[in-house]
Design a protein around this motif. Structure first.
Motif, PDB file in Angstrom:
ATOM      1  N   ASN A 237      -9.142   0.716 -12.865  1.00 56.51           N
ATOM      2  CA  ASN A 237      -9.949   1.507 -13.795  1.00 56.51           C
ATOM      3  C   ASN A 237      -9.336   2.880 -14.058  1.00 56.51           C
ATOM      4  O   ASN A 237     -10.026   3.904 -14.094  1.00 56.51           O
ATOM      5  CB  ASN A 237     -11.375   1.650 -13.263  1.00 56.51           C
ATOM      6  CG  ASN A 237     -12.078   0.312 -13.138  1.00 56.51           C
ATOM      7  OD1 ASN A 237     -11.838  -0.601 -13.911  1.00 56.51           O
ATOM      8  ND2 ASN A 237     -12.943   0.186 -12.138  1.00 56.51           N
ATOM      9  N   GLY A 238      -8.011   2.895 -14.223  1.00 59.51           N
ATOM     10  CA  GLY A 238      -7.298   4.113 -14.550  1.00 59.51           C
ATOM     11  C   GLY A 238      -6.999   5.025 -13.376  1.00 59.51           C
ATOM     12  O   GLY A 238      -6.347   6.064 -13.542  1.00 59.51           O
ATOM     13  N   LYS A 239      -7.448   4.656 -12.181  1.00 59.40           N
ATOM     14  CA  LYS A 239      -7.225   5.480 -10.995  1.00 59.40           C
ATOM     15  C   LYS A 239      -6.242   4.784 -10.065  1.00 59.40           C
ATOM     16  O   LYS A 239      -6.466   3.654  -9.642  1.00 59.40           O
ATOM     17  CB  LYS A 239      -8.549   5.731 -10.267  1.00 59.40           C
ATOM     18  CG  LYS A 239      -8.411   6.641  -9.056  1.00 59.40           C
ATOM     19  CD  LYS A 239      -9.764   6.886  -8.405  1.00 59.40           C
ATOM     20  CE  LYS A 239      -9.636   7.779  -7.183  1.00 59.40           C
ATOM     21  NZ  LYS A 239     -10.954   8.042  -6.531  1.00 59.40           N
ATOM     22  N   ALA A 240      -5.153   5.477  -9.762  1.00 60.51           N
ATOM     23  CA  ALA A 240      -4.139   4.902  -8.882  1.00 60.51           C
ATOM     24  C   ALA A 240      -4.674   4.780  -7.462  1.00 60.51           C
ATOM     25  O   ALA A 240      -5.263   5.719  -6.920  1.00 60.51           O
ATOM     26  CB  ALA A 240      -2.880   5.766  -8.887  1.00 60.51           C
ATOM     27  N   VAL A 241      -4.505   3.599  -6.869  1.00 60.89           N
ATOM     28  CA  VAL A 241      -4.904   3.386  -5.474  1.00 60.89           C
ATOM     29  C   VAL A 241      -3.924   4.137  -4.578  1.00 60.89           C
ATOM     30  O   VAL A 241      -2.709   3.927  -4.690  1.00 60.89           O
ATOM     31  CB  VAL A 241      -4.899   1.883  -5.128  1.00 60.89           C
ATOM     32  CG1 VAL A 241      -5.169   1.674  -3.646  1.00 60.89           C
ATOM     33  CG2 VAL A 241      -5.928   1.139  -5.965  1.00 60.89           C
ATOM     34  N   PRO A 242      -4.398   5.050  -3.715  1.00 61.11           N
ATOM     35  CA  PRO A 242      -3.479   5.779  -2.837  1.00 61.11           C
ATOM     36  C   PRO A 242      -2.609   4.823  -2.031  1.00 61.11           C
ATOM     37  O   PRO A 242      -3.119   3.956  -1.321  1.00 61.11           O
ATOM     38  CB  PRO A 242      -4.431   6.573  -1.926  1.00 61.11           C
ATOM     39  CG  PRO A 242      -5.686   6.718  -2.729  1.00 61.11           C
ATOM     40  CD  PRO A 242      -5.808   5.454  -3.516  1.00 61.11           C
ATOM     41  N   THR A 243      -1.294   4.963  -2.189  1.00 56.28           N
ATOM     42  CA  THR A 243      -0.346   4.059  -1.549  1.00 56.28           C
ATOM     43  C   THR A 243       0.687   4.871  -0.778  1.00 56.28           C
ATOM     44  O   THR A 243       1.300   5.788  -1.323  1.00 56.28           O
ATOM     45  CB  THR A 243       0.371   3.182  -2.592  1.00 56.28           C
ATOM     46  OG1 THR A 243      -0.608   2.461  -3.350  1.00 56.28           O
ATOM     47  CG2 THR A 243       1.304   2.195  -1.918  1.00 56.28           C
ATOM     48  N   LYS A 244       0.834   4.522   0.491  1.00 56.63           N
ATOM     49  CA  LYS A 244       1.786   5.219   1.359  1.00 56.63           C
ATOM     50  C   LYS A 244       2.828   4.229   1.850  1.00 56.63           C
ATOM     51  O   LYS A 244       2.496   3.218   2.466  1.00 56.63           O
ATOM     52  CB  LYS A 244       1.049   5.832   2.551  1.00 56.63           C
ATOM     53  CG  LYS A 244       1.962   6.542   3.538  1.00 56.63           C
ATOM     54  CD  LYS A 244       1.161   7.096   4.708  1.00 56.63           C
ATOM     55  CE  LYS A 244       2.058   7.802   5.715  1.00 56.63           C
ATOM     56  NZ  LYS A 244       1.273   8.309   6.875  1.00 56.63           N
ATOM     57  N   GLU A 245       4.092   4.502   1.519  1.00 54.05           N
ATOM     58  CA  GLU A 245       5.168   3.642   1.993  1.00 54.05           C
ATOM     59  C   GLU A 245       5.437   3.948   3.461  1.00 54.05           C
ATOM     60  O   GLU A 245       5.755   5.077   3.826  1.00 54.05           O
ATOM     61  CB  GLU A 245       6.428   3.834   1.149  1.00 54.05           C
ATOM     62  CG  GLU A 245       6.239   3.418  -0.300  1.00 54.05           C
ATOM     63  CD  GLU A 245       7.546   3.314  -1.060  1.00 54.05           C
ATOM     64  OE1 GLU A 245       8.601   3.140  -0.409  1.00 54.05           O
ATOM     65  OE2 GLU A 245       7.527   3.411  -2.306  1.00 54.05           O
ATOM     66  N   LEU A 246       5.308   2.939   4.292  1.00 56.52           N
ATOM     67  CA  LEU A 246       5.480   3.114   5.732  1.00 56.52           C
ATOM     68  C   LEU A 246       6.921   2.882   6.170  1.00 56.52           C
ATOM     69  O   LEU A 246       7.318   3.299   7.256  1.00 56.52           O
ATOM     70  CB  LEU A 246       4.553   2.152   6.493  1.00 56.52           C
ATOM     71  CG  LEU A 246       3.059   2.253   6.174  1.00 56.52           C
ATOM     72  CD1 LEU A 246       2.282   1.190   6.933  1.00 56.52           C
ATOM     73  CD2 LEU A 246       2.532   3.641   6.501  1.00 56.52           C
ATOM     74  N   GLY A 247       7.689   2.176   5.299  1.00 62.28           N
ATOM     75  CA  GLY A 247       9.051   1.824   5.691  1.00 62.28           C
ATOM     76  C   GLY A 247       9.014   0.863   6.864  1.00 62.28           C
ATOM     77  O   GLY A 247       8.020   0.198   7.130  1.00 62.28           O
ATOM     78  N   GLY A 248      10.089   0.805   7.582  1.00 57.70           N
ATOM     79  CA  GLY A 248      10.120  -0.064   8.748  1.00 57.70           C
ATOM     80  C   GLY A 248      10.052  -1.514   8.347  1.00 57.70           C
ATOM     81  O   GLY A 248       9.840  -1.862   7.190  1.00 57.70           O
ATOM     82  N   GLU A 249      10.199  -2.395   9.304  1.00 62.60           N
ATOM     83  CA  GLU A 249      10.192  -3.824   9.057  1.00 62.60           C
ATOM     84  C   GLU A 249       9.436  -4.523  10.165  1.00 62.60           C
ATOM     85  O   GLU A 249       9.669  -4.233  11.344  1.00 62.60           O
ATOM     86  CB  GLU A 249      11.626  -4.361   8.968  1.00 62.60           C
ATOM     87  CG  GLU A 249      12.420  -3.752   7.825  1.00 62.60           C
ATOM     88  CD  GLU A 249      13.881  -4.147   7.875  1.00 62.60           C
ATOM     89  OE1 GLU A 249      14.341  -4.561   8.961  1.00 62.60           O
ATOM     90  OE2 GLU A 249      14.562  -4.043   6.845  1.00 62.60           O
TER      91      GLU A 249
END
Length: 276
Positions: free
Chosen positions: A162-174
């Motif tokens: 709905n036009g709002k970006a979902v907060p996304t945090k790249e954690l990296g790692g595997e």
């Protein structure tokens, strides 16, 4: 060929229940009348015992009905176990996890038909839900992303609702069990979803790339839901086969209670946890 176990269980419960009811209302009375008649005729005890004996079908129906009825009620309205068949919900749920699905979180539903009998609650964004995809009799498990009326956009690893970006945090790692993945975390309404993308190599530049799965824009129709697997780079979900009708909902996944990937392995309980 996929076996429709809920339908088979419902039919078996109904048939054995009808057998038990017919015996109570009709056949048992016939046997008692025959026993009285034989006793008045001073028949032998063997003849009386034979007349009192229940036919095989009635005996089996009455024996199985209570068990089937209990299983039917528990499985249809309380909880049901499932096994994760693939890696589409990694990293939170992996192949071989046995999960418990609450059948009443989203309301009590009519078995087989899926219509709501008693409304209790509705799916929230971030819930992990078991359901039937459209035109597919198999159980699927994915995360609820879009509610009825939502506008969903997924591009460049970014989910927008709905036009709002979902907060996304790249954690990296595997993940240790799957080193070809890349971890991230999304903050959903009901829970923070740990998702993973596929790590690959661009053949043109020989550089590392991250594949986050099919992209696009979708508007969720009324009475339907948009579902995505946490393994965004390798999940067959609403991005491919569309929206999940409300009547296709099975229940909410609430816990992992065992892990058993292969029949040759020993079941383990180290992964037991509540599902976010």
């Amino acid at each position: 060929m996929d076996i429709d176990f809920p339908l088979i269980l419902m039919v078996a419960t109904a048939v054995t229940g009808l057998i038990a009811l017919a015996d109570k209302l009709w056949f048992a009375k016939q046997r008692l009348a025959r026993i009285d008649e034989l006793r008045q005729q001073q028949a032998s005890s063997e003849e009386v015992e034979e007349a009192a004996k229940e036919p095989f079908i009635i005996e089996q129906g009455k024996s199985f009905f209570p068990v089937l009825a209990i299983v039917f009620v528990l499985r249809s309205f309380i909880a049901e176990p499932f096994q994760i068949p693939s890696g589409s919900m990694e990293p939170g749920l992996v192949k071989g996890d046995f999960i418990l699905v609450s059948k009443f979180h989203y309301g009590l539903r009519m078995p087989v038909f899926g219509n709501t009998l008693v409304p209790v609650g509705e799916p929230e964004r971030g819930d992990v839900m078991v359901f039937f995809p459209p035109n597919d009799p198999r159980y699927f498990i994915k995360r609820v992303i879009g509610l009825p009326g939502d506008k969903i956009v997924y591009r460049n690893k970014q989910l927008t609702i709905n036009g709002k970006a979902v907060p996304t945090k790249e954690l990296g790692g595997e993940p240790p069990y799957n080193p070809t993945k890349y971890l991230a975390q999304e903050q959903m309404d009901a829970a923070d979803a740990e998702v993973q993308w596929v790590v690959g190599v661009d053949r043109r530049t020989n550089q590392k790339v991250v594949w986050a799965g099919p992209e696009g824009e979708w508007t969720v129709p009324e009475g339907s839901y948009f579902m995505m697997g946490d393994n965004r780079g390798n999940s067959h979900d609403s991005r491919g086969w569309g929206f999940v009708p409300e009547e296709n909902i099975v229940g909410k996944a609430v816990a992992v209670w065992m892990h058993w990937e292969n029949w040759s392995d020993i079941p383990g309980f180290s992964r037991n946890k509540w599902i976010n």
